[in-house]
Design a protein around this motif. Structure first.
Motif: not given
Lengths: 74, 247
Positions: A4, A8, A47, A51
């Protein structure tokens, strides 16, 4: 989690005209290895907050991927 | 269903005076306005009824900068992933006195409303624009008194001078991400804070400018609307005096 973060990071690299990375590790340095400047780091911050719901830059600026993972409690 | 091409603007101090005028102008221009103010005025409510679905209001007290930023950006008023196109920082308070009478508590209160809250709201507006990759526009309302000096307004003018410097730095810092920042300095207007002036003082101020009249709030609002529009896409780090030629 690393995947993840990599997504990003690559999205930010793409936005500033850099090639995507194939992988990152806990020792990856955000400035030296990723080539991120203060503005890329700000983009990373918002970001990650979006998230994961945590502002990992709130108290101090992380140096490595490991620092981010620690602040995310992973 | 929201129209995705409609631009979203956060506006502070929207309930009365110049803020109400700017709010009306932005709504007429087709923007969706997220208005904050200490109280919801009848006039603002009427604007909302005339532009259904494009005006949203939240009571926010800018004398508490952290509380204000949290109220606007940490709840469901402007969620992180909701793209903000512009922030118009209009709310301000004026503490008037001569310098030899400065009251520290009043000074600090005014700096919280006029400087600290706009700075914190700008912080989160920029974070929103970064996350949503929007080339946003920020406009701070300053005042001509930051440039010319008026008796009794030194402390107020200092807050506006601070925000003008902040805007120039913001423009330099965030231009690389397409984010613009400008200030608008209205001259004396016959609304809002200026109504506390005596007729004699107001007349004196009018006589000092080139056009010999008070600045028109509609002209100020038009300038703000222009600065957040695509027509101003090459304008950043500027201050526009809408002052009938006061300098």
């Amino acid at each position: 989690m690393l995947k993840e973060l990599l997504d990003i990071i690559n999205s930010i690299r793409k936005n500033s005209g850099k090639q995507p990375l194939e992988n990152i590790s806990e020792t990856t340095n955000l400035r030296e290895d990723l080539g991120f400047d203060s503005f890329d780091l700000a983009e990373l911050e918002v970001n990650i907050e979006d998230r994961f719901g945590i502002d990992v830059f709130e108290k101090d600026i992380p140096i490595s991927v490991s620092d981010i993972l620690k602040k995310l409690g992973r | 269903m929201q129209n995705k091409t409609t631009k979203n603007v956060l506006l502070s101090g929207a309930s009365k005076g110049l803020g109400l005028c700017i709010c009306g102008k932005l709504l007429k221009s087709g923007y969706r306005v997220y208005a904050i103010s200490r109280t919801l005025s009848g006039h603002l409510r009427e604007l909302g009824e005339a532009h259904k679905g494009r005006l949203f209001f939240k009571e926010v007290d800018l004398s508490d900068p952290i509380g204000a930023a949290n109220a606007v950006f940490k709840g469901d008023f402007i969620p992180r992933a909701f793209p903000l196109d512009a922030f118009v920082s209009n709310a301000a308070q004026s503490y008037e006195d001569i310098v030899s009478n400065i009251d520290e508590a009043k000074l600090e209160g005014m700096f919280k409303v006029n400087v600290f809250s706009p700075m914190l709201l700008t912080k989160y507006a920029i974070r929103n624009m970064l996350l949503n990759r929007r080339p946003g526009s920020i406009v701070h309302i300053s005042s001509i008194c930051a440039h010319t000096g008026y008796k009794g307004l030194s402390m107020y003018a200092a807050t506006k001078g601070a925000i003008e410097s902040f805007s120039i730095g913001t423009a330099r810092e965030w231009g690389r991400r397409g984010i613009r920042s400008n200030t608008v300095s209205p001259g004396f207007m016959e609304i809002g804070m200026a109504t506390s002036l005596s007729d004699e003082d107001a007349d004196k101020i009018r006589r000092r400018n080139s056009l010999k009249k008070a600045a028109d709030p509609e002209s100020v609002a038009d300038t703000v609307a222009f600065l957040i529009s695509d027509g101003a896409s090459s304008i950043t780090g500027q201050n526009v005096c809408v002052d009938c030629g006061s300098r």
